[in-house]
Motif scaffolding. Sequence first.
Motif, mmCIF file in Angstrom:
data_model
loop_
_atom_site.group_PDB
_atom_site.id
_atom_site.type_symbol
_atom_site.label_atom_id
_atom_site.label_comp_id
_atom_site.label_asym_id
_atom_site.label_seq_id
_atom_site.Cartn_x
_atom_site.Cartn_y
_atom_site.Cartn_z
ATOM 1 N N ARG A 27 10.625 52.549 59.236
ATOM 2 C CA ARG A 27 9.521 52.405 59.961
ATOM 3 C C ARG A 27 9.599 52.976 61.334
ATOM 4 O O ARG A 27 9.048 53.459 62.109
ATOM 5 C CB ARG A 27 8.824 51.283 59.965
ATOM 6 C CG ARG A 27 8.194 50.854 58.752
ATOM 7 C CD ARG A 27 7.255 49.899 58.497
ATOM 8 N NE ARG A 27 6.743 49.595 57.269
ATOM 9 C CZ ARG A 27 5.968 50.296 56.621
ATOM 10 N NH1 ARG A 27 5.353 51.227 57.459
ATOM 11 N NH2 ARG A 27 5.401 50.303 55.441
ATOM 12 N N ALA A 28 10.899 52.602 62.019
ATOM 13 C CA ALA A 28 11.344 52.894 63.372
ATOM 14 C C ALA A 28 11.482 54.371 63.345
ATOM 15 O O ALA A 28 10.959 55.113 64.439
ATOM 16 C CB ALA A 28 12.624 52.227 63.790
ATOM 17 N N GLY A 29 12.139 55.105 62.670
ATOM 18 C CA GLY A 29 12.260 56.430 62.582
ATOM 19 C C GLY A 29 10.821 57.302 62.475
ATOM 20 O O GLY A 29 10.673 58.102 63.113
ATOM 21 N N ALA A 30 10.002 56.720 61.347
ATOM 22 C CA ALA A 30 8.688 57.326 61.159
ATOM 23 C C ALA A 30 7.910 57.074 62.741
ATOM 24 O O ALA A 30 7.069 57.883 62.946
ATOM 25 C CB ALA A 30 8.052 56.710 60.280
ATOM 26 N N ARG A 31 7.922 56.019 63.391
ATOM 27 C CA ARG A 31 7.240 55.950 64.502
ATOM 28 C C ARG A 31 7.485 56.814 65.590
ATOM 29 O O ARG A 31 6.688 57.324 66.255
ATOM 30 C CB ARG A 31 7.197 54.427 65.050
ATOM 31 C CG ARG A 31 6.454 53.202 64.136
ATOM 32 C CD ARG A 31 6.443 52.117 64.535
ATOM 33 N NE ARG A 31 5.832 51.027 63.816
ATOM 34 C CZ ARG A 31 6.103 50.096 63.051
ATOM 35 N NH1 ARG A 31 7.635 49.789 63.181
ATOM 36 N NH2 ARG A 31 5.382 49.184 62.261
ATOM 37 N N VAL A 32 8.717 56.992 65.687
ATOM 38 C CA VAL A 32 9.174 57.931 66.649
ATOM 39 C C VAL A 32 8.631 59.209 66.377
ATOM 40 O O VAL A 32 8.263 60.072 67.323
ATOM 41 C CB VAL A 32 10.657 57.805 67.062
ATOM 42 C CG1 VAL A 32 11.407 58.779 67.977
ATOM 43 C CG2 VAL A 32 10.950 56.315 67.602
ATOM 44 N N ARG A 33 8.890 59.609 64.961
ATOM 45 C CA ARG A 33 8.559 60.977 64.613
ATOM 46 C C ARG A 33 7.070 61.398 64.936
ATOM 47 O O ARG A 33 6.573 62.498 65.625
ATOM 48 C CB ARG A 33 8.542 61.000 63.073
ATOM 49 C CG ARG A 33 8.304 62.605 62.676
ATOM 50 C CD ARG A 33 8.382 62.484 61.239
ATOM 51 N NE ARG A 33 7.055 62.012 60.570
ATOM 52 C CZ ARG A 33 7.043 60.718 59.913
ATOM 53 N NH1 ARG A 33 8.382 60.528 58.981
ATOM 54 N NH2 ARG A 33 5.778 60.327 59.407
ATOM 55 N N LEU B 10 13.536 55.200 73.348
ATOM 56 C CA LEU B 10 12.188 55.366 72.731
ATOM 57 C C LEU B 10 11.642 54.044 72.120
ATOM 58 O O LEU B 10 10.616 53.539 71.804
ATOM 59 C CB LEU B 10 11.919 56.562 71.415
ATOM 60 C CG LEU B 10 12.107 57.905 72.275
ATOM 61 C CD1 LEU B 10 12.649 58.819 71.511
ATOM 62 C CD2 LEU B 10 10.555 58.162 72.652
ATOM 63 N N ASP B 11 12.673 53.380 71.512
ATOM 64 C CA ASP B 11 12.310 51.928 70.983
ATOM 65 C C ASP B 11 13.784 51.232 71.052
ATOM 66 O O ASP B 11 14.814 51.628 71.645
ATOM 67 C CB ASP B 11 11.853 51.976 69.828
ATOM 68 C CG ASP B 11 12.509 52.738 68.609
ATOM 69 O OD1 ASP B 11 13.808 52.881 68.710
ATOM 70 O OD2 ASP B 11 12.053 52.804 67.472
ATOM 71 N N ASP B 12 13.965 49.966 70.219
ATOM 72 C CA ASP B 12 15.058 49.088 69.975
ATOM 73 C C ASP B 12 16.313 49.963 69.604
ATOM 74 O O ASP B 12 17.482 49.614 69.613
ATOM 75 C CB ASP B 12 14.801 47.912 69.320
ATOM 76 C CG ASP B 12 13.820 46.987 70.071
ATOM 77 O OD1 ASP B 12 13.745 47.269 71.456
ATOM 78 O OD2 ASP B 12 13.529 45.944 69.476
#
Length: 818
Positions: free
Chosen positions: A249-255, A169-171
């Motif tokens: 922020r990475a965790g929040a964006r995927v959530r 889903l991202d890096d």
Amino acid sequence: MPRIRVNGQWQHPDADADTPLLWVLRDHLQLKGTKFGCGVGICGICTVLADGEPLHSCMVSLGEAAGRDITTIEGLARSGHPLLSAWLAEQVPQCGYCQPGQIITAAALLARHPHPDAEQIAEAMNGVLCRCGTYQRVRRGVARATQLTAAQARPLAEAAGVDDAGVTLDDWIRIGNDGTVTVQINHAEMGQGVTTALAALIAEELEVDLSQVRTEFAPAERRYRNPVFDEQTTGGSTSVRGEWERLSRAGARVRVRLIKAAARQWRARQRDCVAEHGTVLHRPTGRRLAYGALAPSAAAIAAPQRVRLKGPHEYRLLGRPLPRLELPDMTAGRAVYGIDVALPGCRVASVLRCPVFGGSLRRYDAAAARAVPGVERVLAITGGVAVVARDTWSALRGREALQVDWDPGPAPRLDNAVLEQLLEAGLNTAGEVRRHRGRPAQLLKGAEQVIEADYNTAPLAHAALEPMNCTARLTADGCEVWVGTQSQEGARNTAAAVSGLPLRKVRVHSQYLGGAFGGRLESDAVADAVELAQATGWPVQVLWTRADDMQHDHYRPPFRARLRGLLDRDGWPLAWWQRGAGAGVAGEAWAQCPYEIPHLHTEFVAVDTPLPAGAWRSVGAGQDAFAVESFIDELARAAGRDPFEYRRALLGDAPYHRAVLESAAEKAGWGTPAPAGHYRGIAAYRSFGSYAAEVAEVSVHAGVINVHRVVCAVDCGRIVNPDTVRAQMEGGIAFGLSAALKEAVVVENGRVPQGTYQDYPILTFAEMPEVEVHIIRSDGPPGGAGEPGVPPIAPAVANAVAAATGIRLRGLPLRLPA
């Protein structure tokens, strides 16, 4: 050929009878849990059980072990020994490298004494070294194991495999079909617990439990750079404080993307959907969708530019004790360190280096080395003369047979006296001004009662238990290296430079590190491995010996400091002047004096020496703290004041600094009588974004300094895992105490003669004091935990010794006059 029974099965290894059992287990039977640390029976981490008795496997040959029943950590783990359950309950390991030896030794102890007392535990465990300072937790782990029944102990389950078929889903985040979340870890795991801490930052915002998370080490790429250094490097206690915002922020964006995907599938309003425990819940209807099912559609949704992060009052994971994800594998001997990498067709190389700093190769005779069975190539490389063989023992024996003539180069007369002369000359030279206020020079020049003191600290080795190593393979597709490194980018850059390949053709496979402490920022072993793999066409693992690691280190440089102080008529510091001299890396933290002094001047003189210098745990902070916190203690005693009260009064504009000082003093019982014959010293220091204060309780008998108890208070802002903070402070105190009492590199004739833990001793189990760590809760920015425990311990002990004896020791290691 001799046969041996290992973990209940008879084995017929294809090895000569004189091969040490250690290398039979590791190279021939691929039982990598038993570790190499010194090869001469001193560190104890290669311990196995032979007919139930502890045995240093590096000191016993296959022939001598024949017919005996050998148990390694792998066998003990399969049996479900209570020690493994106890080790996890107490969260014992830090880097984990020594723990198989610790556990095996403890198993032998419990077989002899099912309920050992403290003296029996210390006697049994004192022969196994731990550079991370887990001794206190080892003690607790042994005690807990005695309380567990066989029914309560369980074999350690293998970690679940990673679902590579999932969706990236991202890096940072990949979600498997089964809902497993795989997190990329871009920092080195060397015992500081970042594998779990960084995963927890993502898990908190992603709303998954840690049991659902797996981790992988990220490749060496620009996107994974440490934002503090702008390179992919682990050091300076920056991992958590550098990544908190980015990974949250990475965790929040995927959530948010997963919630959007669920809302679209249900054709529901997004505000009616919430993420919890790896699922998205539609609150009006109670419907749920698991992340594994939602990930493919979430991947097609753009990441939001702005997301709301949780406040501390909303945390489910952060700030609470978390079991480290990597500890089950470390405890069971399954964690893969650089030394454990095994590739098909791989050879092992040992490189003989010039013993003199700056020397070079004149000529060598390889005939005897080539005659050693198993040796396949002998060749000169940039780093020295390499012996390449089928296995480690053959490579080591071939190296011993080499005949080499070295050109000693420009520094054959370098010794500690020469280093001292260079530093003394530096102290007598004006340096770079770091801080200045008032007119200290004028006041000191005309004063009659100036207090002056010089402090010096010896050069130190890193002495990590896992010697330097690297495995390299070159193919038509490029170059790959497998290495435990603090600098993935440094390793990649070195491999590219040696191989001549572009960076895009080099891949770094990060491994666990068996200790580092700054030493694995260097890439010497990477250069050797890549050069040999390119020259031979084989995959090659380069393994340094213990002597290599001691004698070819990048040392904490020697350092000198000169301080001058002037007290006013009431005994308070009126003027303070300090100058430090040493290698540039030692000056990074220089001039941290936090006290309110009207007239103050600090400066640093960079002194280059032929002794290779590098970062060492806490870098220059430890040297600065020793000078500053010793000198303020001297001023307090000259003024006839209590050292704690004196410091506190001078920290009026430093509330965080004062808070840890007051906490440590209170918890240590400062101002109340110490046990008979015991004396206390105190020190406080700010480093790596954190504040730490320590009280050392010591006794002195027949010139020997004994540290019985250390009380530490620390404020490192917001924290992920309080138990890891405690472990790191305990380890930092042990590391700093080892340097304060025992360690010093000897330089003679341009070389370091020390080659084992016998002539470079480090802190042992029996020498580890009781350590209490008190965390001051704070909502401030996250600070470091791996290094701030080191700087205060040496001055705290020195100050306690002064209280006990009236003798002020101004050099490290601390040595009382005969």
